[in-house]
Design a protein around this motif. Structure first.
Motif, PDB file in Angstrom:
ATOM      1  N   ALA A  93       0.839  -0.939   0.023  1.00  0.00           N
ATOM      2  CA  ALA A  93      -0.184   0.071   0.068  1.00  0.00           C
ATOM      3  C   ALA A  93       0.917   1.131   0.109  1.00  0.00           C
ATOM      4  CB  ALA A  93      -1.011   0.073   1.124  1.00  0.00           C
ATOM      5  N   GLY A  94       0.253   2.275  -0.284  1.00  0.00           N
ATOM      6  CA  GLY A  94       1.198   3.562  -0.253  1.00  0.00           C
ATOM      7  C   GLY A  94       0.911   4.462  -1.742  1.00  0.00           C
ATOM      8  N   LYS A  95       1.316   5.537  -1.888  1.00  0.00           N
ATOM      9  CA  LYS A  95       1.516   6.221  -2.930  1.00  0.00           C
ATOM     10  C   LYS A  95       2.783   6.416  -3.688  1.00  0.00           C
ATOM     11  CE  LYS A  95      -0.841  10.189  -2.861  1.00  0.00           C
ATOM     12  NZ  LYS A  95      -1.120  11.523  -2.845  1.00  0.00           N
ATOM     13  N   VAL A  96       2.770   6.382  -4.964  1.00  0.00           N
ATOM     14  CA  VAL A  96       4.160   6.080  -5.725  1.00  0.00           C
ATOM     15  C   VAL A  96       4.001   7.269  -6.576  1.00  0.00           C
ATOM     16  CG1 VAL A  96       5.813   4.682  -7.206  1.00  0.00           C
ATOM     17  CG2 VAL A  96       4.436   3.734  -5.482  1.00  0.00           C
ATOM     18  N   ARG A  97       5.213   7.839  -7.019  1.00  0.00           N
ATOM     19  CA  ARG A  97       4.985   9.256  -7.716  1.00  0.00           C
ATOM     20  C   ARG A  97       5.834   8.822  -9.089  1.00  0.00           C
ATOM     21  NH1 ARG A  97       7.840  12.804  -3.509  1.00  0.00           N
ATOM     22  NH2 ARG A  97       8.946  10.808  -3.526  1.00  0.00           N
ATOM     23  N   LEU A  98       5.179   8.694 -10.334  1.00  0.00           N
ATOM     24  CA  LEU A  98       5.866   8.214 -11.644  1.00  0.00           C
ATOM     25  C   LEU A  98       5.773   9.498 -12.552  1.00  0.00           C
ATOM     26  CD1 LEU A  98       6.726   5.873 -13.378  1.00  0.00           C
ATOM     27  CD2 LEU A  98       4.301   5.516 -13.855  1.00  0.00           C
ATOM     28  N   LEU A 139      13.923  12.822  -9.375  1.00  0.00           N
ATOM     29  CA  LEU A 139      14.551  11.807  -8.542  1.00  0.00           C
ATOM     30  C   LEU A 139      15.746  11.726  -7.644  1.00  0.00           C
ATOM     31  CD1 LEU A 139      14.502   8.831 -11.715  1.00  0.00           C
ATOM     32  CD2 LEU A 139      13.029   8.774  -9.543  1.00  0.00           C
ATOM     33  N   ARG A 140      16.716  12.461  -8.059  1.00  0.00           N
ATOM     34  CA  ARG A 140      17.598  12.787  -7.256  1.00  0.00           C
ATOM     35  C   ARG A 140      17.278  13.997  -5.953  1.00  0.00           C
ATOM     36  NH1 ARG A 140      20.442  14.224 -12.255  1.00  0.00           N
ATOM     37  NH2 ARG A 140      19.933  16.336 -12.022  1.00  0.00           N
ATOM     38  N   GLU A 141      16.276  14.378  -6.398  1.00  0.00           N
ATOM     39  CA  GLU A 141      15.810  15.311  -5.309  1.00  0.00           C
ATOM     40  C   GLU A 141      14.813  14.470  -4.332  1.00  0.00           C
ATOM     41  OE1 GLU A 141      14.522  18.884  -7.225  1.00  0.00           O
ATOM     42  OE2 GLU A 141      16.562  19.167  -7.911  1.00  0.00           O
ATOM     43  N   ASP A 156      26.238  11.321 -15.534  1.00  0.00           N
ATOM     44  CA  ASP A 156      26.333  11.338 -14.229  1.00  0.00           C
ATOM     45  C   ASP A 156      25.033  11.510 -13.609  1.00  0.00           C
ATOM     46  OD1 ASP A 156      25.652  13.595 -15.476  1.00  0.00           O
ATOM     47  OD2 ASP A 156      26.839  14.963 -13.958  1.00  0.00           O
ATOM     48  N   HIS A 157      23.998  10.795 -14.219  1.00  0.00           N
ATOM     49  CA  HIS A 157      22.605  11.090 -13.906  1.00  0.00           C
ATOM     50  C   HIS A 157      22.280  10.420 -12.482  1.00  0.00           C
ATOM     51  CE1 HIS A 157      21.299   6.640 -14.594  1.00  0.00           C
ATOM     52  NE2 HIS A 157      22.319   6.881 -15.450  1.00  0.00           N
ATOM     53  N   GLY A 158      23.042   9.307 -11.883  1.00  0.00           N
ATOM     54  CA  GLY A 158      22.891   8.867 -10.722  1.00  0.00           C
ATOM     55  C   GLY A 158      21.737   8.143 -10.230  1.00  0.00           C
ATOM     56  N   GLN A 159      21.141   7.291 -11.388  1.00  0.00           N
ATOM     57  CA  GLN A 159      19.975   6.501 -10.856  1.00  0.00           C
ATOM     58  C   GLN A 159      20.328   4.799 -11.470  1.00  0.00           C
ATOM     59  OE1 GLN A 159      17.622   7.771  -9.056  1.00  0.00           O
ATOM     60  NE2 GLN A 159      18.539   9.652  -9.116  1.00  0.00           N
ATOM     61  N   GLN A 160      19.523   4.266 -11.189  1.00  0.00           N
ATOM     62  CA  GLN A 160      19.545   2.745 -11.611  1.00  0.00           C
ATOM     63  C   GLN A 160      18.692   3.083 -12.980  1.00  0.00           C
ATOM     64  OE1 GLN A 160      21.193   0.113 -10.044  1.00  0.00           O
ATOM     65  NE2 GLN A 160      22.079   1.836  -9.238  1.00  0.00           N
ATOM     66  N   SER A 161      19.005   2.282 -14.200  1.00  0.00           N
ATOM     67  CA  SER A 161      18.506   2.446 -15.109  1.00  0.00           C
ATOM     68  C   SER A 161      18.210   0.979 -15.944  1.00  0.00           C
ATOM     69  CB  SER A 161      18.845   3.417 -16.152  1.00  0.00           C
ATOM     70  OG  SER A 161      20.142   3.217 -16.603  1.00  0.00           O
ATOM     71  N   TYR A 276      15.185   4.583 -11.877  1.00  0.00           N
ATOM     72  CA  TYR A 276      14.591   4.663 -10.346  1.00  0.00           C
ATOM     73  C   TYR A 276      15.939   4.594  -9.443  1.00  0.00           C
ATOM     74  CZ  TYR A 276      16.012  -0.306 -11.823  1.00  0.00           C
ATOM     75  OH  TYR A 276      16.855  -1.425 -12.362  1.00  0.00           O
ATOM     76  N   PRO A 277      15.778   4.859  -7.956  1.00  0.00           N
ATOM     77  CA  PRO A 277      16.849   5.011  -7.020  1.00  0.00           C
ATOM     78  C   PRO A 277      17.480   3.655  -6.944  1.00  0.00           C
ATOM     79  CG  PRO A 277      14.963   6.006  -6.296  1.00  0.00           C
ATOM     80  CD  PRO A 277      14.225   5.237  -7.487  1.00  0.00           C
ATOM     81  N   GLU A 278      18.609   3.387  -6.089  1.00  0.00           N
ATOM     82  CA  GLU A 278      19.317   2.527  -5.624  1.00  0.00           C
ATOM     83  C   GLU A 278      17.888   1.638  -4.733  1.00  0.00           C
ATOM     84  OE1 GLU A 278      21.956   1.511  -5.708  1.00  0.00           O
ATOM     85  OE2 GLU A 278      23.116   2.950  -6.721  1.00  0.00           O
TER      86      GLU A 278
END
Length: 299
Positions: A93-98, A139-141, A156-161, A276-278
């Motif tokens: 359950a919960g809210k996910v921002r996409l 995503l970074r913020e 240097d985008h810093g996310q998983q992809s 997405y993040p780590e």
């Protein structure tokens, strides 16, 4: 007066239901002295006698009856709250921002969300239409949990992809134009163009396609909504270059029947990736959404 202790309240309700301290202790897996302590502390908290102890068991006083009646509702609410927290913690359950692209939002994402609702009805997805760079910044913020973006990504985008879809890019042309079987930069460069806004990756890809052939056309109209661009093409305002809609939505077929679609020469594709993040930084509810998006990835 101090606040109610839910463990003590649960003990009182068990005694009311089962009739004796001993039966309540057994049902609650408590020692008999603990049950007695719960009731004495509860009575002290409320400054009221709740039970009358006799040879035949325990009887509720009028104050005890009132508390048991209200206490059942309190305990149900408490159990529901605990279960809800557990579902959030387990990602059920919960809210996910996409953040996503307009074409995906209109045609494919509704299928993803419909399937997600079947499997995880208590997960709510909040959708934002953002370009690649804005998505990565969000995503970074921590302002977005997941993203669907267009390649290339900055190093240097810093996310998983991971790759998600690869769609051919086509020329979308008014119905009354005399058009070739394949559209080249040379043929299209002097035509009125309706393209994505200059801040988008799709615009950059399109200008690179023209630039590699030595052309630098000026766009007539820039928009950031796929369906609006198609409507302008159908009305004859100009041509566009956009990814192919590979979905059988009725509104897609209807618009496509009223314009001409041609492959590009040289060919161009739009590569979409999931970002997405780590895992350690990902919200629990985002994990099931990520898995559902993976199910809809292009094979």
């Amino acid at each position: 007066m101090r606040a109610l202790n839910l463990d003590q309240l649960r003990t009182l309700v068990a005694i009311a239901d089962l009739g004796t301290f001993a039966a309540a202790a057994q049902a609650l897996h408590l020692a008999a002295p603990t049950v007695s302590l719960h009731i004495s502390e509860l009575e002290s908290r409320l400054d009221a006698t709740l039970l009358l102890r006799g040879k035949r068991g325990a009887q509720l006083t009028s104050a005890g009856q009132v508390l048991v009646q209200r206490g059942r509702a309190l305990l149900r609410d408490a159990d529901a709250a605990i279960e809800l927290v557990a579902r959030h913690a387990r990602g059920r359950a919960g809210k996910v921002r996409l953040a996503t692209q307009t074409g995906v939002l209109v045609y494919l994402l509704p299928q993803v969300l419909a399937r997600l609702k079947e499997v995880h009805p208590e997960i709510e997805v909040e959708v934002a239409v953002l370009g690649t760079h804005h998505t990565l910044a969000a995503l970074r913020e921590g302002r977005q949990d997941l993203g669907l973006v267009t390649l290339p990504l900055p190093p240097d985008h810093g996310q998983q992809s991971e790759p998600w879809r690869s769609d051919p890019v086509l020329a979308y042309l008014p119905p009354d134009w005399d058009v070739p079987d394949e559209v080249t930069p040379a043929w299209l460069a002097d035509k009125p163009l309706i393209l994505n806004e200059s801040s988008t990756q799709m615009y950059r890809h399109t200008m690179a396609w023209f630039g590699q052939a030595g052309f630098n056309p000026v766009t007539r109209i820039e928009l950031n909504y796929t369906e609006a661009i198609k409507s302008m093409v159908v009305a004859g305002y100009g041509a566009s270059v956009m990814p192919q809609d590979t979905f059988d939505a009725p509104q897609v077929l209807s618009l496509h029947e009223r314009m001409q679609l041609r492959p590009l020469l040289p060919a161009m594709t739009r590569e979409l990736v999931l970002v997405y993040p780590e895992p350690a930084l990902m919200a629990p509810a985002a994990r099931p959404v990520l898995e559902m998006l993976r199910e809809f990835a292009q094979a």
